[in-house]
Design a protein around this motif. Sequence first.
Motif, PDB file in Angstrom:
ATOM      1  N   GLN A 184       0.828  -1.207   0.000  1.00  0.00           N
ATOM      2  CA  GLN A 184       0.000   0.000   0.000  1.00  0.00           C
ATOM      3  C   GLN A 184       0.864   1.260   0.000  1.00  0.00           C
ATOM      4  O   GLN A 184       0.514   2.274  -0.623  1.00  0.00           O
ATOM      5  CB  GLN A 184      -0.924   0.002   1.217  1.00  0.00           C
ATOM      6  CG  GLN A 184      -2.104  -0.946   1.086  1.00  0.00           C
ATOM      7  CD  GLN A 184      -3.013  -0.578  -0.077  1.00  0.00           C
ATOM      8  OE1 GLN A 184      -3.218   0.582  -0.384  1.00  0.00           O
ATOM      9  NE2 GLN A 184      -3.550  -1.598  -0.740  1.00  0.00           N
ATOM     10  N   ALA A 185       2.007   1.203   0.691  1.00  0.00           N
ATOM     11  CA  ALA A 185       2.914   2.355   0.705  1.00  0.00           C
ATOM     12  C   ALA A 185       3.472   2.610  -0.687  1.00  0.00           C
ATOM     13  O   ALA A 185       3.625   3.763  -1.115  1.00  0.00           O
ATOM     14  CB  ALA A 185       4.052   2.114   1.697  1.00  0.00           C
ATOM     15  N   ALA A 213       0.740   4.180  -2.667  1.00  0.00           N
ATOM     16  CA  ALA A 213       0.606   5.580  -2.274  1.00  0.00           C
ATOM     17  C   ALA A 213       1.718   6.429  -2.864  1.00  0.00           C
ATOM     18  O   ALA A 213       1.497   7.555  -3.316  1.00  0.00           O
ATOM     19  CB  ALA A 213       0.610   5.694  -0.746  1.00  0.00           C
ATOM     20  N   PHE A 214       2.948   5.874  -2.892  1.00  0.00           N
ATOM     21  CA  PHE A 214       4.074   6.596  -3.490  1.00  0.00           C
ATOM     22  C   PHE A 214       3.826   6.854  -4.972  1.00  0.00           C
ATOM     23  O   PHE A 214       4.049   7.947  -5.476  1.00  0.00           O
ATOM     24  CB  PHE A 214       5.362   5.798  -3.311  1.00  0.00           C
ATOM     25  CG  PHE A 214       6.512   6.332  -4.125  1.00  0.00           C
ATOM     26  CD1 PHE A 214       7.136   7.512  -3.772  1.00  0.00           C
ATOM     27  CD2 PHE A 214       6.959   5.658  -5.254  1.00  0.00           C
ATOM     28  CE1 PHE A 214       8.189   8.012  -4.520  1.00  0.00           C
ATOM     29  CE2 PHE A 214       8.004   6.151  -6.013  1.00  0.00           C
ATOM     30  CZ  PHE A 214       8.621   7.334  -5.634  1.00  0.00           C
ATOM     31  N   LEU A 224      -4.823   7.816  -4.040  1.00  0.00           N
ATOM     32  CA  LEU A 224      -3.886   8.068  -2.950  1.00  0.00           C
ATOM     33  C   LEU A 224      -4.618   8.122  -1.622  1.00  0.00           C
ATOM     34  O   LEU A 224      -4.178   7.543  -0.618  1.00  0.00           O
ATOM     35  CB  LEU A 224      -3.130   9.375  -3.197  1.00  0.00           C
ATOM     36  CG  LEU A 224      -2.208   9.850  -2.057  1.00  0.00           C
ATOM     37  CD1 LEU A 224      -1.172   8.784  -1.730  1.00  0.00           C
ATOM     38  CD2 LEU A 224      -1.531  11.157  -2.425  1.00  0.00           C
ATOM     39  N   GLN A 267      -4.214   5.662   1.626  1.00  0.00           N
ATOM     40  CA  GLN A 267      -3.999   6.216   2.962  1.00  0.00           C
ATOM     41  C   GLN A 267      -5.011   5.650   3.945  1.00  0.00           C
ATOM     42  O   GLN A 267      -4.670   5.314   5.092  1.00  0.00           O
ATOM     43  CB  GLN A 267      -4.093   7.742   2.896  1.00  0.00           C
ATOM     44  CG  GLN A 267      -3.754   8.439   4.212  1.00  0.00           C
ATOM     45  CD  GLN A 267      -3.945   9.946   4.087  1.00  0.00           C
ATOM     46  OE1 GLN A 267      -4.880  10.404   3.427  1.00  0.00           O
ATOM     47  NE2 GLN A 267      -3.058  10.700   4.715  1.00  0.00           N
ATOM     48  N   LEU A 305      -3.983   2.137   4.797  1.00  0.00           N
ATOM     49  CA  LEU A 305      -2.806   2.151   5.665  1.00  0.00           C
ATOM     50  C   LEU A 305      -3.190   2.484   7.110  1.00  0.00           C
ATOM     51  O   LEU A 305      -2.669   1.882   8.056  1.00  0.00           O
ATOM     52  CB  LEU A 305      -1.787   3.168   5.143  1.00  0.00           C
ATOM     53  CG  LEU A 305      -0.973   2.727   3.923  1.00  0.00           C
ATOM     54  CD1 LEU A 305      -0.261   3.916   3.292  1.00  0.00           C
ATOM     55  CD2 LEU A 305       0.036   1.652   4.308  1.00  0.00           C
ATOM     56  N   HIS A 342       4.006   9.254   9.119  1.00  0.00           N
ATOM     57  CA  HIS A 342       4.131   9.257   7.660  1.00  0.00           C
ATOM     58  C   HIS A 342       2.806   8.912   6.975  1.00  0.00           C
ATOM     59  O   HIS A 342       2.510   9.435   5.898  1.00  0.00           O
ATOM     60  CB  HIS A 342       5.222   8.255   7.241  1.00  0.00           C
ATOM     61  CG  HIS A 342       6.595   8.711   7.613  1.00  0.00           C
ATOM     62  ND1 HIS A 342       7.577   7.850   8.063  1.00  0.00           N
ATOM     63  CD2 HIS A 342       7.153   9.949   7.629  1.00  0.00           C
ATOM     64  CE1 HIS A 342       8.677   8.532   8.323  1.00  0.00           C
ATOM     65  NE2 HIS A 342       8.451   9.807   8.076  1.00  0.00           N
ATOM     66  N   ILE A 343       2.022   8.033   7.606  1.00  0.00           N
ATOM     67  CA  ILE A 343       0.693   7.736   7.051  1.00  0.00           C
ATOM     68  C   ILE A 343      -0.179   8.977   7.119  1.00  0.00           C
ATOM     69  O   ILE A 343      -0.947   9.267   6.206  1.00  0.00           O
ATOM     70  CB  ILE A 343       0.044   6.561   7.810  1.00  0.00           C
ATOM     71  CG1 ILE A 343       0.789   5.257   7.514  1.00  0.00           C
ATOM     72  CG2 ILE A 343      -1.431   6.415   7.416  1.00  0.00           C
ATOM     73  CD1 ILE A 343       0.297   4.072   8.324  1.00  0.00           C
ATOM     74  N   CYS A 399       1.383  11.315   4.313  1.00  0.00           N
ATOM     75  CA  CYS A 399       1.228  10.526   3.076  1.00  0.00           C
ATOM     76  C   CYS A 399       1.649  11.282   1.822  1.00  0.00           C
ATOM     77  O   CYS A 399       1.031  11.146   0.764  1.00  0.00           O
ATOM     78  CB  CYS A 399      -0.208  10.026   2.930  1.00  0.00           C
ATOM     79  SG  CYS A 399      -0.312   8.394   2.135  1.00  0.00           S
ATOM     80  N   ASP A 453       7.081  10.660   2.385  1.00  0.00           N
ATOM     81  CA  ASP A 453       6.559   9.853   3.491  1.00  0.00           C
ATOM     82  C   ASP A 453       6.355   8.406   3.056  1.00  0.00           C
ATOM     83  O   ASP A 453       6.641   7.472   3.810  1.00  0.00           O
ATOM     84  CB  ASP A 453       5.230  10.435   3.992  1.00  0.00           C
ATOM     85  CG  ASP A 453       5.374  11.824   4.575  1.00  0.00           C
ATOM     86  OD1 ASP A 453       6.165  11.991   5.507  1.00  0.00           O
ATOM     87  OD2 ASP A 453       4.695  12.732   4.077  1.00  0.00           O
ATOM     88  N   CYS A 454       5.854   8.229   1.833  1.00  0.00           N
ATOM     89  CA  CYS A 454       5.626   6.875   1.313  1.00  0.00           C
ATOM     90  C   CYS A 454       6.938   6.120   1.170  1.00  0.00           C
ATOM     91  O   CYS A 454       7.022   4.920   1.463  1.00  0.00           O
ATOM     92  CB  CYS A 454       4.906   6.933  -0.023  1.00  0.00           C
ATOM     93  SG  CYS A 454       3.306   7.777   0.048  1.00  0.00           S
TER      94      CYS A 454
END
Length: 226
Positions: free
Chosen positions: A4-5, A8-9, A23, A27, A30, A56-57, A60, A64-65
């Motif tokens: 998921q990260a 999101a990235f 995105l 989030q 996450l 970081h979540i 986001c 952070d990702c």
Amino acid sequence: MTEQAVVAFRDAQYEEPEPKGTLEAAQTVLRRDLAALKELLPEDFPKSRLGDLSRHIGYCHMHDCLDMAGFDLPDIMAKAEQYVLAQAPREISGEIGNYLHTNFRARLDREMAMSEPDYHALVLKAAIILGDTFKEKTGATDDKNDEIGKALRIDQPTIKVMSNLETETNKNFQRGTMLLLQGVRAFYRNTYAHGQIAASHRNAVHALVIMSMLAEVIDGSERVDC
């Protein structure tokens, strides 16, 4: 969560600075997974990057990702493995456990506690750990034969297993360590990494005893300042 990260990235590259669309969905997932993770972790879980992950979540953004996938989650996973190993039964391996390096003893106990022990995976993991021990001690980028030979050569070595390399006996200890490390890599790591070996408890104990001896030699070796 790592997947998921990464999602999101990918989406953050196009949706900076405010998360929205896919995105925002990543989030949300996450946050849900983080809450579930916190429920699973015991109260005495070791200090980790859990707080960083939560922050970081919350933001986001793209960096952070990257931190989530590259630092936060790998750190938490490593701490979780250490925690599980620390909880493993200590007496299953019996007297043989007294002769194993601490890096391997708990792993043998944990595997023996399983209804169907995977001794192939145990031996392969131990060989990888031995290689990591070598790299950490020497600063080498890998544990291939050339690096082992360079680190343990008689002239200008990276580490010395004896205080000096002036006598023939001490030179033999140095050379023998090099050959044994190279042999273990070929005999265990290369073979177990490239095929499913029908390893038994006896095979695993033999392997771990040899690797334990080498791990202790590496631990006790002296780093040479170049």
